[in-house]
Motif scaffolding. Structure first.
Motif, mmCIF file in Angstrom:
data_model
loop_
_atom_site.group_PDB
_atom_site.id
_atom_site.type_symbol
_atom_site.label_atom_id
_atom_site.label_comp_id
_atom_site.label_asym_id
_atom_site.label_seq_id
_atom_site.Cartn_x
_atom_site.Cartn_y
_atom_site.Cartn_z
ATOM 1 N N ILE A 142 -91.820 -10.995 -41.828
ATOM 2 C CA ILE A 142 -91.926 -9.710 -41.121
ATOM 3 C C ILE A 142 -91.493 -9.871 -39.666
ATOM 4 O O ILE A 142 -91.939 -10.791 -38.968
ATOM 5 C CB ILE A 142 -93.392 -9.205 -41.169
ATOM 6 N N ASP A 143 -90.595 -8.966 -39.206
ATOM 7 C CA ASP A 143 -90.207 -9.050 -37.793
ATOM 8 C C ASP A 143 -91.049 -8.093 -36.953
ATOM 9 O O ASP A 143 -91.927 -7.398 -37.472
ATOM 10 C CB ASP A 143 -88.692 -8.840 -37.632
ATOM 11 N N LYS A 144 -90.774 -8.055 -35.645
ATOM 12 C CA LYS A 144 -91.634 -7.296 -34.711
ATOM 13 C C LYS A 144 -91.657 -5.791 -34.999
ATOM 14 O O LYS A 144 -92.632 -5.109 -34.697
ATOM 15 C CB LYS A 144 -91.171 -7.537 -33.271
ATOM 16 N N THR A 145 -90.570 -5.290 -35.594
ATOM 17 C CA THR A 145 -90.502 -3.850 -35.882
ATOM 18 C C THR A 145 -91.188 -3.537 -37.215
ATOM 19 O O THR A 145 -91.269 -2.384 -37.624
ATOM 20 C CB THR A 145 -89.036 -3.376 -35.968
ATOM 21 N N GLU A 248 -99.320 -16.657 -46.237
ATOM 22 C CA GLU A 248 -99.179 -15.299 -46.787
ATOM 23 C C GLU A 248 -98.043 -14.530 -46.158
ATOM 24 O O GLU A 248 -97.314 -13.828 -46.841
ATOM 25 C CB GLU A 248 -100.496 -14.540 -46.606
ATOM 26 N N GLU A 249 -97.939 -14.632 -44.852
ATOM 27 C CA GLU A 249 -96.871 -13.902 -44.157
ATOM 28 C C GLU A 249 -96.285 -14.781 -43.065
ATOM 29 O O GLU A 249 -96.992 -15.553 -42.434
ATOM 30 C CB GLU A 249 -97.433 -12.615 -43.533
ATOM 31 N N ILE A 250 -94.983 -14.633 -42.885
ATOM 32 C CA ILE A 250 -94.297 -15.345 -41.801
ATOM 33 C C ILE A 250 -93.851 -14.284 -40.796
ATOM 34 O O ILE A 250 -93.335 -13.229 -41.191
ATOM 35 C CB ILE A 250 -93.077 -16.117 -42.342
ATOM 36 N N TYR A 251 -94.061 -14.539 -39.519
ATOM 37 C CA TYR A 251 -93.670 -13.571 -38.488
ATOM 38 C C TYR A 251 -92.492 -14.113 -37.691
ATOM 39 O O TYR A 251 -92.436 -15.301 -37.358
ATOM 40 C CB TYR A 251 -94.855 -13.280 -37.569
ATOM 41 N N THR A 252 -91.566 -13.213 -37.382
ATOM 42 C CA THR A 252 -90.363 -13.640 -36.658
ATOM 43 C C THR A 252 -90.204 -12.851 -35.366
ATOM 44 O O THR A 252 -90.721 -11.735 -35.221
ATOM 45 C CB THR A 252 -89.092 -13.443 -37.502
#
Lengths: 468, 146
Positions: A142-145, A248-252
């Motif tokens: 998931i990215d910032k937006t 569970e989730e990766i943030y970019t």
């Protein structure tokens, strides 16, 4: 021997071109330039001095040992020193190596292997030894937006997420660490590749997080005690270990990884992630080939597939496990070498059977040598009432030894710290030796051949060819 | 090729084979220096097993189908096709101990005195006769062409 030949006159020539310039004719075609492929090629050449042998690899390198890539990552070996067969191996054995040839399909009815690069290879006999591919788990990226990608999609577009099975992977990781001055790296998977990667990155003075789904490290072969020793050593080295967790989730941010969330909700900053969850047989390109697969290529004891002139060996195969009696994927170096040898012999007319094998591993992590053999993680419990499990644990010297005996036969071993003479256990397991008279001496540090049953010792010490 | 034959009943457990082997593979080749001064030190590549009056010396059998060569991930452990001798190329060895894992005789050692490499019998390829055989006082070790 002269293999049945489509061109009729290929013998003695390295590669013969027929029909048009993109079709290359060979007698023995081997897909894969690693342990299985090259031991097969070597064995074929022993039995058949002249027929053309062609080896295809999708990589740009001549041979290199995949298990050594973490040694490169750690800065202990340069890429030029990762070879396991000398550079003159191909010339000496008259083997034609074709690099950058990625086979995308096999037309078994026409004896053709077709590559992404537009070449077609016409063979008499084919060996598939192209290995496995790393598992990409299903994780949302998931990215910032709030835009979400699957991890599979993100692998090619998001920076800082890597697998680690090839030299190119290791080169990219090292380049990334240098280029972006990476300080914190995380590894998903506490198996062998994950731990070797962790050790390598520790040597580069990075902060390390290890995330492992099971409650143990090296969970396939280690029991709680063995894993505990390893966890203690890794924690002492300054790394964090999260067992019983997954990502569970990766943030970019700016198209690069900057953190991830564990299944317990904890968020961990990280600017590099290595996926080391495991490998699977890479059989995708065989879909329409007619070759029977079931989580790996199915072969008979001659390493022959469901198609008469096609053989398979190594990590892509579903192998026979002599200890469980079932067939499963066993992606380890010695099995690949042995299967390659057997396939090569059979392909060149020497009838040879593969007897099956069992899982084993030897590795040294943080100065601790560790060997596991066979069914090493199991314990005596309600499901395993026919087991005798011998253990000795010297906590001061960090020495742990465990030998698993089922119905008077050794079936598994773990040795940490004191690994000398581990192969004696390998021999006992492999030869199905009755160890009942050895009793608890079997687990002792000074255990040796002299304690073995007289018959087996005689076979070993004064056996055939050794007897005076 | 030549092979060392072991005769359990003649072994008196004197361990001279171990001593001569260690000296032979030492830097100085001198007995006192080899045991006291040489840095890095070296290991004997033959070992004596003993329980009570029963003993024998054992070293690499240079197997026909050697499991150690098939397990080696670096290509260091290899059988010379001409001489039949299994040699570990210590420059190439990375110390993963896969060879130790599969040697059914348990005769490969972990040499961490020098540079973490697998250490094993080289059949004294540069001698007329292996020093363990030459110096065995009771002919419990013999070398024969087979």
């Amino acid at each position: 021997m002269k293999a049945f030949s489509a061109s009729g006159s290929a013998k003695g020539m390295n590669i013969k071109m027929v029909k048009n310039k993109n079709i290359l004719n060979t007698d023995y075609l081997i897909i894969g330039n690693s342990a299985a492929g090259l031991s097969a090629a070597e064995n074929i050449r022993k039995n058949d001095k002249n027929s053309p042998i062609t080896v295809l690899t999708k990589e740009k390198y001549s041979n290199y040992s995949k298990p050594l890539t973490t040694y490169y990552l750690a800065g202990r070996l340069e890429p030029g020193n990762l070879y396991f067969k000398k550079s003159n191996f191909y010339e000496e054995n008259n083997i034609d190596l074709k690099t950058n040839q990625n086979v995308v399909s096999i037309k078994s009815s026409d004896n053709l292997a077709i590559t992404e690069q537009g070449n077609q290879y016409l063979y008499n006999k084919l060996l598939i030894a192209s290995g496995g591919r790393p598992i990409i788990p299903e994780i949302r990226v998931i990215d910032k937006t709030g835009k979400t990608l699957s991890l599979d999609e993100a692998m090619s577009s998001v920076k800082g997420i890597f697998t680690l099975t090839t030299l190119d992977d290791a080169i990219m990781i090292r380049k990334y660490i240098n280029e972006y001055s990476i300080k914190t790296a995380s590894i998903l998977g506490g198996g062998l590749i994950g731990l070797k990667a962790a050790e390598a990155l520790l040597g580069l003075h990075l902060n390390i997080n290890i995330v492992e789904l099971s409650d143990k490290l090296l969970s396939a072969s280690f029991d709680e005690t063995a894993s505990g020793i390893l966890i203690e050593a890794i924690k002492k080295s300054g790394s964090s270990i999260y067992c019983g967790q997954t990502i569970e989730e990766i943030y970019t941010e700016n198209n690069s990884i900057n953190s991830f969330k564990l299944s317990n909700g904890r968020k961990i900053p990280s600017d590099l992630l290595i996926l080391a969850v495991g490998v699977l047989p890479d059989t995708g390109y065989l879909k329409n080939s007619g070759i029977k697969t079931d989580a790996g290529i199915i072969t008979d004891s001659r390493m022959k597939t469901s198609i008469d002139n096609i053989y398979a060996a190594g990590d892509i195969v579903k192998s026979h496990d002599v200890l469980s009696g079932s067939d499963k994927n066993m992606a380890i170096w010695p099995i690949a070498v042995k299967q390659g040898e057997v396939a090569g012999s059979n392909m060149s007319g020497i009838d040879t059977a593969y007897p099956g094998g069992f899982l084993m591993n030897s590795v040294e992590i943080l100065g601790m040598p560790m060997i596991s053999l066979g069914q090493s993680s199991i314990e005596y419990d309600d499901k395993n009432k026919d087991l005798k499990v011998y253990k000795s644990h010297d906590t001061d010297r960090k020495i742990y030894r465990k030998i698993v005996v089922r119905q008077n036969r050794a079936v598994g071993a773990i040795l940490i710290g004191a690994i000398e003479r581990a192969g004696i256990y390998w021999g006992l397991i492999n030869n199905n030796v009755d160890v009942s008279e050895i009793g608890e001496n079997i687990v002792k540090e000074d255990f040796g051949l002299i304690q073995l049953p007289a018959d087996y010792r005689k076979h070993l010490v004064v056996g055939e060819g050794i007897e005076v | 090729m030549k092979k060392i034959f072991i005769d359990e009943q003649y072994c008196i457990g004197c361990r001279l084979c171990e001593i001569y082997c260690q000296v032979k593979h030492s830097k100085s080749k001198k007995i006192l220096k080899a045991f006291r001064e040489d840095q890095p030190g070296t290991l004997a590549r033959v070992l004596v097993e003993e329980i009570g009056s029963n003993s024998f010396a054992i070293q690499c059998r240079h197997c026909e189908d050697a499991p150690c060569t098939g397990a080696c991930i670096s290509g260091a452990m290899a059988k010379n096709e001409n001489t039949g001798v299994v040699i570990c190329d210590e420059e190439k060895c990375v110390g993963c101990w896969s060879c130790i894992m599969v040697c059914p005789y348990g005769v490969i050692k972990r040499d961490i005195k020098s540079k973490k490499v697998a250490s094993k019998c080289d059949l004294c390829f540069d001698e007329e006769e292996p020093v363990c055989v030459k110096n065995c006082p009771n002919e419990a070790l013999k070398i024969k062409e087979i």
